[in-house]
Design a protein around this motif. Structure first.
Motif, PDB file in Angstrom:
ATOM      1  N   LEU A 114       0.823  -1.200   0.000  1.00 32.02           N
ATOM      2  CA  LEU A 114       0.000   0.000   0.000  1.00 32.02           C
ATOM      3  C   LEU A 114       0.866   1.262   0.000  1.00 32.02           C
ATOM      4  CD1 LEU A 114      -2.891  -0.879   2.478  1.00 32.02           C
ATOM      5  CD2 LEU A 114      -2.826  -1.100  -0.017  1.00 32.02           C
ATOM      6  N   GLN A 115       0.267   2.335  -0.488  1.00 26.07           N
ATOM      7  CA  GLN A 115       0.881   3.660  -0.498  1.00 26.07           C
ATOM      8  C   GLN A 115      -0.101   4.589   0.212  1.00 26.07           C
ATOM      9  OE1 GLN A 115       1.822   5.002  -4.430  1.00 26.07           O
ATOM     10  NE2 GLN A 115       2.672   6.961  -3.758  1.00 26.07           N
ATOM     11  N   GLY A 116       0.042   4.654   1.534  1.00 23.18           N
ATOM     12  CA  GLY A 116      -0.972   5.364   2.302  1.00 23.18           C
ATOM     13  C   GLY A 116      -2.261   4.561   2.311  1.00 23.18           C
ATOM     14  N   ARG A 117      -3.370   5.200   1.902  1.00 26.23           N
ATOM     15  CA  ARG A 117      -4.663   4.501   1.928  1.00 26.23           C
ATOM     16  C   ARG A 117      -5.015   3.860   0.590  1.00 26.23           C
ATOM     17  NH1 ARG A 117      -9.335   8.068   0.642  1.00 26.23           N
ATOM     18  NH2 ARG A 117      -8.536   9.949  -0.362  1.00 26.23           N
ATOM     19  N   THR A 118      -4.084   3.865  -0.349  1.00 25.24           N
ATOM     20  CA  THR A 118      -4.352   3.276  -1.659  1.00 25.24           C
ATOM     21  C   THR A 118      -3.238   2.313  -2.048  1.00 25.24           C
ATOM     22  OG1 THR A 118      -4.955   3.783  -3.967  1.00 25.24           O
ATOM     23  CG2 THR A 118      -3.159   5.072  -2.995  1.00 25.24           C
ATOM     24  N   LEU A 119      -3.513   1.496  -3.033  1.00 27.14           N
ATOM     25  CA  LEU A 119      -2.522   0.574  -3.575  1.00 27.14           C
ATOM     26  C   LEU A 119      -1.471   1.350  -4.361  1.00 27.14           C
ATOM     27  CD1 LEU A 119      -1.641  -2.339  -4.255  1.00 27.14           C
ATOM     28  CD2 LEU A 119      -3.280  -2.302  -6.145  1.00 27.14           C
ATOM     29  N   PHE A 120      -0.200   0.986  -4.183  1.00 27.25           N
ATOM     30  CA  PHE A 120       0.894   1.570  -4.955  1.00 27.25           C
ATOM     31  C   PHE A 120       0.512   1.639  -6.430  1.00 27.25           C
ATOM     32  CE2 PHE A 120       4.957   0.067  -7.176  1.00 27.25           C
ATOM     33  CZ  PHE A 120       5.411   1.361  -7.431  1.00 27.25           C
ATOM     34  N   GLY A 121       0.635   2.841  -7.024  1.00 29.62           N
ATOM     35  CA  GLY A 121       0.173   3.046  -8.395  1.00 29.62           C
ATOM     36  C   GLY A 121       0.802   2.116  -9.404  1.00 29.62           C
ATOM     37  N   VAL A 126      -7.491   2.897  -4.356  1.00 37.08           N
ATOM     38  CA  VAL A 126      -7.711   1.460  -4.507  1.00 37.08           C
ATOM     39  C   VAL A 126      -7.255   0.796  -3.209  1.00 37.08           C
ATOM     40  CG1 VAL A 126      -7.117  -0.617  -5.800  1.00 37.08           C
ATOM     41  CG2 VAL A 126      -7.314   1.584  -6.991  1.00 37.08           C
ATOM     42  N   PRO A 127      -8.174   0.316  -2.380  1.00 40.12           N
ATOM     43  CA  PRO A 127      -7.774  -0.271  -1.096  1.00 40.12           C
ATOM     44  C   PRO A 127      -7.072  -1.608  -1.291  1.00 40.12           C
ATOM     45  CG  PRO A 127     -10.129  -0.551  -1.461  1.00 40.12           C
ATOM     46  CD  PRO A 127      -9.634   0.318  -2.575  1.00 40.12           C
ATOM     47  N   GLY A 128      -6.375  -2.035  -0.249  1.00 38.92           N
ATOM     48  CA  GLY A 128      -5.770  -3.358  -0.282  1.00 38.92           C
ATOM     49  C   GLY A 128      -6.829  -4.444  -0.244  1.00 38.92           C
ATOM     50  N   GLY A 129      -6.369  -5.674  -0.306  1.00 39.38           N
ATOM     51  CA  GLY A 129      -7.296  -6.790  -0.391  1.00 39.38           C
ATOM     52  C   GLY A 129      -7.549  -7.159  -1.839  1.00 39.38           C
ATOM     53  N   PRO A 130      -8.694  -7.772  -2.147  1.00 38.64           N
ATOM     54  CA  PRO A 130      -8.968  -8.190  -3.526  1.00 38.64           C
ATOM     55  C   PRO A 130      -9.065  -6.996  -4.477  1.00 38.64           C
ATOM     56  CG  PRO A 130     -10.435  -9.286  -1.971  1.00 38.64           C
ATOM     57  CD  PRO A 130      -9.734  -8.212  -1.200  1.00 38.64           C
ATOM     58  N   VAL A 131      -8.272  -7.029  -5.533  1.00 36.88           N
ATOM     59  CA  VAL A 131      -8.269  -5.979  -6.557  1.00 36.88           C
ATOM     60  C   VAL A 131      -8.596  -6.646  -7.893  1.00 36.88           C
ATOM     61  CG1 VAL A 131      -6.867  -4.265  -7.771  1.00 36.88           C
ATOM     62  CG2 VAL A 131      -6.600  -4.583  -5.311  1.00 36.88           C
ATOM     63  N   GLN A 132      -9.511  -6.031  -8.649  1.00 35.75           N
ATOM     64  CA  GLN A 132      -9.961  -6.617  -9.916  1.00 35.75           C
ATOM     65  C   GLN A 132      -9.791  -5.621 -11.044  1.00 35.75           C
ATOM     66  OE1 GLN A 132     -14.169  -7.425 -10.185  1.00 35.75           O
ATOM     67  NE2 GLN A 132     -13.917  -8.944 -11.798  1.00 35.75           N
ATOM     68  N   ALA A 133      -9.397  -6.125 -12.206  1.00 36.52           N
ATOM     69  CA  ALA A 133      -9.291  -5.301 -13.416  1.00 36.52           C
ATOM     70  C   ALA A 133      -9.994  -6.011 -14.566  1.00 36.52           C
ATOM     71  CB  ALA A 133      -7.831  -5.045 -13.783  1.00 36.52           C
TER      72      ALA A 133
END
Length: 263
Positions: free
Chosen positions: A29-36, A67-74
């Protein structure tokens, strides 16, 4: 919890039929979001299920929401496929909401009489700055990188140079993939943060990356360098560009970002 190496993350991506998913641990993570850079990698995995087996030439990314951590979908779809190039769109999504939008251009090699490659300039640093990882202070994802500023300085040091040159490596085992390159190219923070002496929020709005080699497998994951320049800063918006060099000064990628700094 033990950090998850980047190559291990790549093996955990599930991708098929224009979709990809990854359960992202907190150390990316990068703060409250997923590393870009990792957002782009998840999108790229979805793109690769519908794109031809051609080199990635260009990647354009717009960061719309955290984008929070945990399950990420694209999800990805082909916009247009021609004789030599294919344009593919990918979206990192939360249900029907788009959190990150990207377009990748994949292109086969063409015969051309024009050939030009950037040449890496040399620097003799007067002073260098290592970036330590301090839990709760430094963004979580930075623990996966080794970074040393030989021009400029890390954020919040009061250094007012508009240029940064960073010796960079990944704490990971090879081989180097296009995903490693995408991640390394997005490592650098806004140079404007180096001007400041106290932490403030910052975020990327847009990012454009152009890849130069067609294969990265022979490059080690150590001995890289980012040369970046802040070309403009006004009203809280930051514009900066970069060149990513591989080991031995191999030119690998060109990049440009628009960022915001809240302070």
């Amino acid at each position: 919890m033990e950090p998850t190496p980047f190559s291990v993350l790549l093996t955990r991506i599930q991708a098929a039929d224009g979709e990809s998913t990854l359960d992202v641990p907190e150390d990316w993570l990068q703060g409250r979001t997923l590393f870009g850079g990792l957002q782009a990698v998840v999108g790229l995995a979805a793109m690769r299920t519908v794109a031809p087996a051609a080199p990635l030439r260009s990647l354009q990314v717009t960061f719309l929401a955290p984008v929070p951590g945990g399950p990420v979908q694209a999800r990805a779809r082909v916009l247009r496929s021609g004789k030599n190039t294919t344009h593919v769109e990918a979206r990192v999504v939360d249900g029907d909401n788009t959190l990150c939008l990207m377009v990748g251009v994949f292109g086969v090699a063409r015969a051309s009489a024009v050939a030009l490659r950037p040449q890496q300039p040399s620097f003799t640093p007067a002073k260098t700055f290592e970036l330590p990882w301090v839990p709760g202070v430094t963004p979580n994802f930075t623990q996966h990188f080794k970074a040393r500023w030989i021009v400029g300085a890390p954020p919040y040091t009061g250094n007012t140079s508009p240029e940064s040159v960073i010796e960079l490596g990944m704490r990971d085992d090879g081989p180097t993939t296009e995903s490693h390159v995408v991640a390394m190219a997005d490592f650098i923070p806004p140079i404007a943060l180096s001007y400041l002496k106290t932490p403030v929020p910052a975020a990327s709005l847009t990012w454009m990356l152009e890849l130069l080699p067609e294969d990265f497998g022979s490059l080690a994951l150590d001995g890289w360098r980012i040369d970046a320049q802040m070309t403009a800063a006004h009203s809280g918006y930051i514009n900066q560009s970069l060149i990513l060099w591989g080991p031995a000064g191999v030119p690998v990628a060109l990049g440009r970002q628009t960022m915001v700094v809240f302070g």
